[in-house]
Design a protein around this motif. Structure first.
Motif, PDB file in Angstrom:
ATOM      1  N   LYS A  35      -3.676  -7.116   8.370  1.00 31.12           N
ATOM      2  CA  LYS A  35      -3.625  -5.743   8.856  1.00 31.12           C
ATOM      3  C   LYS A  35      -2.216  -5.358   9.296  1.00 31.12           C
ATOM      4  O   LYS A  35      -1.982  -4.219   9.714  1.00 31.12           O
ATOM      5  CB  LYS A  35      -4.567  -5.567  10.053  1.00 31.12           C
ATOM      6  CG  LYS A  35      -6.035  -5.598   9.722  1.00 31.12           C
ATOM      7  CD  LYS A  35      -6.823  -5.258  10.982  1.00 31.12           C
ATOM      8  CE  LYS A  35      -8.319  -5.321  10.727  1.00 31.12           C
ATOM      9  NZ  LYS A  35      -9.089  -4.983  11.953  1.00 31.12           N
TER      10      LYS A  35
ATOM     11  N   PHE B 297     -11.062  -3.501   6.549  1.00 32.88           N
ATOM     12  CA  PHE B 297     -10.327  -3.629   7.807  1.00 32.88           C
ATOM     13  C   PHE B 297     -10.964  -2.922   8.999  1.00 32.88           C
ATOM     14  O   PHE B 297     -10.604  -3.195  10.133  1.00 32.88           O
ATOM     15  CB  PHE B 297      -8.910  -3.048   7.651  1.00 32.88           C
ATOM     16  CG  PHE B 297      -8.115  -3.632   6.531  1.00 32.88           C
ATOM     17  CD1 PHE B 297      -7.654  -4.938   6.585  1.00 32.88           C
ATOM     18  CD2 PHE B 297      -7.807  -2.886   5.401  1.00 32.88           C
ATOM     19  CE1 PHE B 297      -6.903  -5.482   5.561  1.00 32.88           C
ATOM     20  CE2 PHE B 297      -7.053  -3.407   4.367  1.00 32.88           C
ATOM     21  CZ  PHE B 297      -6.604  -4.719   4.446  1.00 32.88           C
TER      22      PHE B 297
ATOM     23  N   GLY C 288     -10.462   0.957   2.832  1.00 30.05           N
ATOM     24  CA  GLY C 288      -9.758   0.487   4.023  1.00 30.05           C
ATOM     25  C   GLY C 288     -10.728   0.171   5.150  1.00 30.05           C
ATOM     26  O   GLY C 288     -10.604  -0.858   5.828  1.00 30.05           O
ATOM     27  N   GLU C 289     -11.731   1.034   5.330  1.00 30.85           N
ATOM     28  CA  GLU C 289     -12.747   0.779   6.351  1.00 30.85           C
ATOM     29  C   GLU C 289     -13.601  -0.428   5.977  1.00 30.85           C
ATOM     30  O   GLU C 289     -14.039  -1.191   6.841  1.00 30.85           O
ATOM     31  CB  GLU C 289     -13.626   2.014   6.535  1.00 30.85           C
ATOM     32  CG  GLU C 289     -12.920   3.211   7.155  1.00 30.85           C
ATOM     33  CD  GLU C 289     -12.477   2.964   8.587  1.00 30.85           C
ATOM     34  OE1 GLU C 289     -13.152   2.193   9.301  1.00 30.85           O
ATOM     35  OE2 GLU C 289     -11.446   3.533   9.003  1.00 30.85           O
TER      36      GLU C 289
ATOM     37  N   LEU D 194      -3.210   1.089   4.442  1.00 27.02           N
ATOM     38  CA  LEU D 194      -4.125  -0.053   4.427  1.00 27.02           C
ATOM     39  C   LEU D 194      -5.226   0.167   3.395  1.00 27.02           C
ATOM     40  O   LEU D 194      -5.633  -0.764   2.691  1.00 27.02           O
ATOM     41  CB  LEU D 194      -4.739  -0.270   5.810  1.00 27.02           C
ATOM     42  CG  LEU D 194      -3.848  -0.932   6.855  1.00 27.02           C
ATOM     43  CD1 LEU D 194      -4.537  -0.927   8.210  1.00 27.02           C
ATOM     44  CD2 LEU D 194      -3.493  -2.360   6.459  1.00 27.02           C
ATOM     45  N   GLY D 195      -5.697   1.404   3.296  1.00 27.80           N
ATOM     46  CA  GLY D 195      -6.708   1.715   2.303  1.00 27.80           C
ATOM     47  C   GLY D 195      -6.189   1.539   0.890  1.00 27.80           C
ATOM     48  O   GLY D 195      -6.890   1.029   0.010  1.00 27.80           O
TER      49      GLY D 195
ATOM     50  N   GLY E  16       0.840  -1.185   0.000  1.00 27.51           N
ATOM     51  CA  GLY E  16       0.000   0.000   0.000  1.00 27.51           C
ATOM     52  C   GLY E  16       0.878   1.240   0.000  1.00 27.51           C
ATOM     53  O   GLY E  16       1.863   1.301   0.738  1.00 27.51           O
TER      54      GLY E  16
ATOM     55  N   ALA F   3      -5.996  -2.027   0.105  1.00 28.81           N
ATOM     56  CA  ALA F   3      -7.336  -2.573  -0.108  1.00 28.81           C
ATOM     57  C   ALA F   3      -7.776  -2.471  -1.562  1.00 28.81           C
ATOM     58  O   ALA F   3      -8.687  -3.189  -1.982  1.00 28.81           O
ATOM     59  CB  ALA F   3      -8.344  -1.863   0.794  1.00 28.81           C
TER      60      ALA F   3
ATOM     61  N   CYS G  71      -9.743   5.326  -1.205  1.00 30.21           N
ATOM     62  CA  CYS G  71      -8.913   4.345  -0.492  1.00 30.21           C
ATOM     63  C   CYS G  71      -9.294   4.275   0.984  1.00 30.21           C
ATOM     64  O   CYS G  71      -9.342   3.190   1.579  1.00 30.21           O
ATOM     65  CB  CYS G  71      -7.433   4.694  -0.634  1.00 30.21           C
ATOM     66  SG  CYS G  71      -6.766   4.440  -2.285  1.00 30.21           S
TER      67      CYS G  71
ATOM     68  N   SER H  82      -4.348   3.944   8.300  1.00 30.71           N
ATOM     69  CA  SER H  82      -5.488   3.843   7.377  1.00 30.71           C
ATOM     70  C   SER H  82      -5.112   4.188   5.942  1.00 30.71           C
ATOM     71  O   SER H  82      -5.673   3.611   5.002  1.00 30.71           O
ATOM     72  CB  SER H  82      -6.627   4.757   7.853  1.00 30.71           C
ATOM     73  OG  SER H  82      -6.211   6.110   7.901  1.00 30.71           O
TER      74      SER H  82
ATOM     75  N   ASP I 297       0.761   5.481   0.220  1.00 28.81           N
ATOM     76  CA  ASP I 297       0.086   6.758   0.416  1.00 28.81           C
ATOM     77  C   ASP I 297       0.954   7.822  -0.253  1.00 28.81           C
ATOM     78  O   ASP I 297       2.033   8.148   0.216  1.00 28.81           O
ATOM     79  CB  ASP I 297      -0.059   7.038   1.913  1.00 28.81           C
ATOM     80  CG  ASP I 297      -0.681   8.400   2.188  1.00 28.81           C
ATOM     81  OD1 ASP I 297      -1.438   8.898   1.335  1.00 28.81           O
ATOM     82  OD2 ASP I 297      -0.398   8.964   3.265  1.00 28.81           O
TER      83      ASP I 297
END
Length: 288
Positions: free
Chosen positions: A24, A119, A115-116, A271-272, A8, A275, A111, A268, A10
């Motif tokens: 996670k 996860f 992510g939500e 992870l987003g 992932g 995802a 994203c 987040s 960002d």
């Protein structure tokens, strides 16, 4: 599926944060400064450098969240405000040629919602909106457990809707505080110490944010609205005002089941982005 390795990323105007993820868990990570004022190639080279630091050959894919408009099917990034040289970057093609693994690119607010969905607090909700409140206000839309991003990943740009003498983002993101000569983080600390002026300011902020909630309710009627971003840390100081200002909502029956929650997902952003890989593989399975 969620135990397999993905990357992932960002991608921001200040930092590039790349993480190797299993489930996670972040196995390794790399954060580099973004040379935002330099050429398109210079920024791309720095992005590749960050990914190379965490890349492993058994990764199932690379997901990248960017603060801009994206053609998510072709993985083309357009007009990144924080990176002036990025006018039209064929990011998916460039990175897939380099790493020989699938690459997925999308807007950073989308994203956050994904992510939500995989996860966080959206796991048990089929229809919800993820709203990021920080430097700007963005939102990602999950409908029937699928990301809805519109033709140009521009769906959910609620912050750009006209409000008062400007747009909603001016009243619900960091500009709300800076326009008053206030530092949001210092104000948050003051509110925690019971400072009355700080508490009143967050109450005013909550009334403005309630307008965002009303728009979401009228447009999407979700089960849950999940708030993320730096301002969401002050959730306890503005949420009561949000609910109070919803009293004039036309369909009060919806308020009986609506949940407005603060994201508790750590890391987040990356992870987003990761995802995005899971989302593609899930859609592929459902369609097959």
């Amino acid at each position: 599926m969620l135990e397999r390795k993905t990357i992932g990323v960002d991608m921001g105007g200040t930092k590039i944060h790349a993480s190797l993820i299993s489930g996670k868990e972040i196995i390794s990570e790399c954060t580099l400064d973004t040379p935002a004022k330099e050429s398109e190639k210079a920024v791309l080279d720095r992005l590749i450098e960050a990914i190379e630091q965490v890349f492993q050959s058994d990764c199932e894919g690379i997901g990248i969240g960017v603060p801009s408009v994206v053609d998510s099917e072709k993985g083309i990034v357009y007009d990144v405000v924080a990176i002036p040289s990025w006018k039209e970057v064929h990011l998916k093609e460039i990175l897939e040629n380099h790493f020989k693994t699938p690459v997925y690119v999308n807007n950073d607010s989308n994203c956050f919602a994904l992510g939500e969905n995989f996860f966080g607090k959206g796991i048990n909700a089929s229809n919800f909106i993820g709203v990021t409140i920080g430097t700007g206000l963005g939102s990602g839309i999950i409908i029937d457990n699928k990301l809805y991003h519109g033709a140009n990943t521009g769906a959910g740009e609620i912050g750009s809707i006209s409000y008062k003498d400007g747009i909603i983002e001016q009243y619900t993101a960091s500009e709300f505080f800076t326009s008053k000569g206030l530092d949001g983080e210092e104000l948050y600390k003051a509110a925690k110490n019971g400072d009355q002026k700080a508490l009143v300011t967050f109450e005013e902020y909550g009334k403005n944010l309630s307008e965002v909630v009303k728009i979401i309710l009228y447009a999407y009627d979700p089960e849950v609205i999940i708030l993320g971003g730096s301002i969401s840390n002050a959730f306890e100081f503005f949420i009561e005002a949000v609910w109070k200002d919803l009293e004039d909502y036309m369909y009060p029956i919806a308020l009986k089941t609506l949940k407005i929650e603060k994201s508790e997902l750590k890391n987040s952003a990356v992870l987003g982005a990761a995802a995005l890989v899971y989302n593609f593989k899930t859609e592929t399975i459902l369609e097959s």
